[in-house]
Design a protein around this motif. Structure first.
Motif: not given
Length: 508
Positions: A330-333, A339-340, A345-349
């Protein structure tokens, strides 16, 4: 050669019939070029096949080579009977008949426009060895003989049409055969029997060969028709699709080629619903540089596209394809969609699910193979409990160009992304400018979606369903509304020896 027996041994007879069946099929070797694509009402075809004179010449050469090889392995029936010698009846038997050599120095096949195919065998010759035995109440004698057959002439015209199921049907329109000479030599032990026995055997043997040549060819052509009729005109490609290879028009014969019009429709397995579009006419140019020219129309490809779209074969989950480049989270977006960043806040796959919303549209133009695909891509976050949560869905329209290769008897397309367009279809993370993600999704498409599609396309479309026939130096070119495959063929005798009674089993 044709030998008969009044009381043949059943086992020997069955073996001989099986072998003769195969032999006649092989000696009609040029017919394989007619039948190889028919295990494939006026209508436009989806596939066209053009067999050139070069192909026919190769076919007849295959038939001659196979006949020479097989005749030497043939098991012939014994020849026996009774004749009157003076006031005595004489019983005779010719056994262990074996062809020692056979030559066809002048064999050709030509086309008669609008009519059929003319087969010409001229000055063929053979040498046959056998044992002989005669017996009467006055005497008995036996020994070995050699038969020299020369000046064998045969001309036959064969026409081809189709039955109601779309199978090729061959018909022996006319035939004429003649044996120039028979010379029989007995071993020296024959003594006083020599002249009588030779004079007796030469004439009936010559007559038997002459009168049986054409009926035998006609009989074997009927066997070939029976074989062709047993073939399924629909061949399964895989678990999703099958192809209809039936003839939609009778064979067209010109001065330079034989032309087959094949339906070429791809259907879902278990469903014979016709596609909602019709094939358009196209013409294969007159070329004589290759044995076979195969035209594959847009209709054929588009019907395949529709089947695979309906089956869900184009659905792709992008995960494994990108794992070798980076781990998508999710960090990539987050940098493009605030809002992402806040929600995760914790990156998820992240998983990307791509589904087409319509069958890809295929366009064939001179030197250009274009595929336009429209689909939706759903972007989902994978939560710690392994459930997924949809973030947003994009509409994607992509235009790709395809290059074509033939590898291991398969036609294999390979896609390259030309351009694409993105729009937001639905969002659970608020509105955002899709243009901010264009570079990112360009990377995703080029390194994830396209490689995944090419991996599936690598399975290819198999052009020949036998290892005994190989394509030689095939060339693929793209023309307006159709692909053209021009190729020579090579027949592998060693591979064919492993087959039973199959006659060039080539379906698609």
């Amino acid at each position: 050669m044709v030998f008969s027996s009044e009381a043949p041994d059943d086992t020997v007879h069955k073996v001989s019939v099986m072998k003769k069946r195969r032999e006649a099929m092989k000696v009609c070797g040029f017919f394989f070029l007619l039948s190889m694509f028919s295990p494939f009402l006026d209508a436009n075809p989806g596939i066209k096949v053009k067999i050139t004179q070069k192909g026919l010449d190769y076919g007849i050469q295959c038939g001659v080579d196979l006949l020479q090889q097989r005749l030497k392995e043939e098991i012939f029936e014994d020849m026996s009977g009774q004749e009157t010698y003076g006031f005595s009846g004489v019983d005779y038997t010719v056994s262990k008949i074996q062809v020692n050599s056979v030559e066809f120095p002048n064999t050709s096949v030509s086309l008669i426009p609008g009519i059929g195919i003319n087969l010409l065998i001229n000055d063929a010759r053979a040498t046959v060895n056998a044992n002989w035995k005669v017996r009467s109440w006055l005497f008995r004698s036996s020994g070995k003989l050699t038969v020299f057959i020369s000046g064998v002439f045969l001309t036959a015209i064969v026409t081809a049409s189709q039955d109601n199921a779309g199978h090729t049907v061959l018909l022996l329109e006319s035939c004429q055969g003649n044996v120039g000479g028979i010379d029989i030599e007995l071993d020296q032990e024959a003594g006083w029997m020599y002249k009588y026995f030779v004079n007796f055997l030469e004439k009936p043997t010559c007559i038997s060969l002459t009168t049986n040549m054409c009926p035998y060819i006609g009989f074997e052509i009927e066997r070939i028709n029976a074989e062709l009729k047993q073939r399924q005109v629909r061949a399964q490609i895989d678990s999703f699709a099958r192809v209809d290879y039936s003839l939609v028009n009778s064979l067209s014969i010109s001065k330079a080629s034989i032309n087959l019009d094949i339906k070429g429709t791809v259907y879902p397995v278990g469903n014979d619903t016709e596609p909602p579009f019709k094939p358009k006419p196209f013409i294969i140019p007159e070329k004589n540089n290759s044995m076979i020219h195969i035209g594959i129309s847009e209709y054929f490809l588009q019907s395949a596209s529709l089947v695979y779209y309906a089956s869900g074969a184009f659905d792709v989950s992008i995960a494994k394809e990108l794992s070798s480049y980076f781990r998508l989270t999710t960090k990539a977006f987050g940098s493009s969609i605030p809002k992402v960043a806040r929600r995760y806040a914790t990156p998820y796959p992240v998983i990307l699910n791509l589904k087409p919303i319509a069958a890809p549209v295929i366009g064939l133009h001179n030197d250009s193979f274009v595929l336009e695909a429209a689909g939706s891509m759903e972007v989902l976050a994978v939560l710690p409990n392994s459930t997924t949560q949809s973030m947003f869905t994009l509409n994607i329209t992509a235009i790709t160009r395809a290059s074509l290769t033939i590898f291991e008897q398969k036609l294999i397309p390979s896609l390259c992304l030309d351009s694409f367009h993105l729009s937001l279809a639905h969002s659970n993370v608020g509105f955002f400018k899709v243009s901010l993600l264009k570079n990112f999704f360009s990377y995703i498409l080029r390194n994830g979606v396209i490689p995944a599609a090419n991996a599936k396309l690598k399975e290819g479309l198999r052009l020949l369903e036998t290892d005994s026939m190989m394509l030689v130096e095939p060339v693929v070119t793209v023309h307006q509304a159709y692909l053209l495959i021009s190729t020579d063929l090579a027949y592998n005798v060693e591979e064919d020896q492993g087959e039973s009674e199959e006659f060039f089993t080539i379906d698609a």
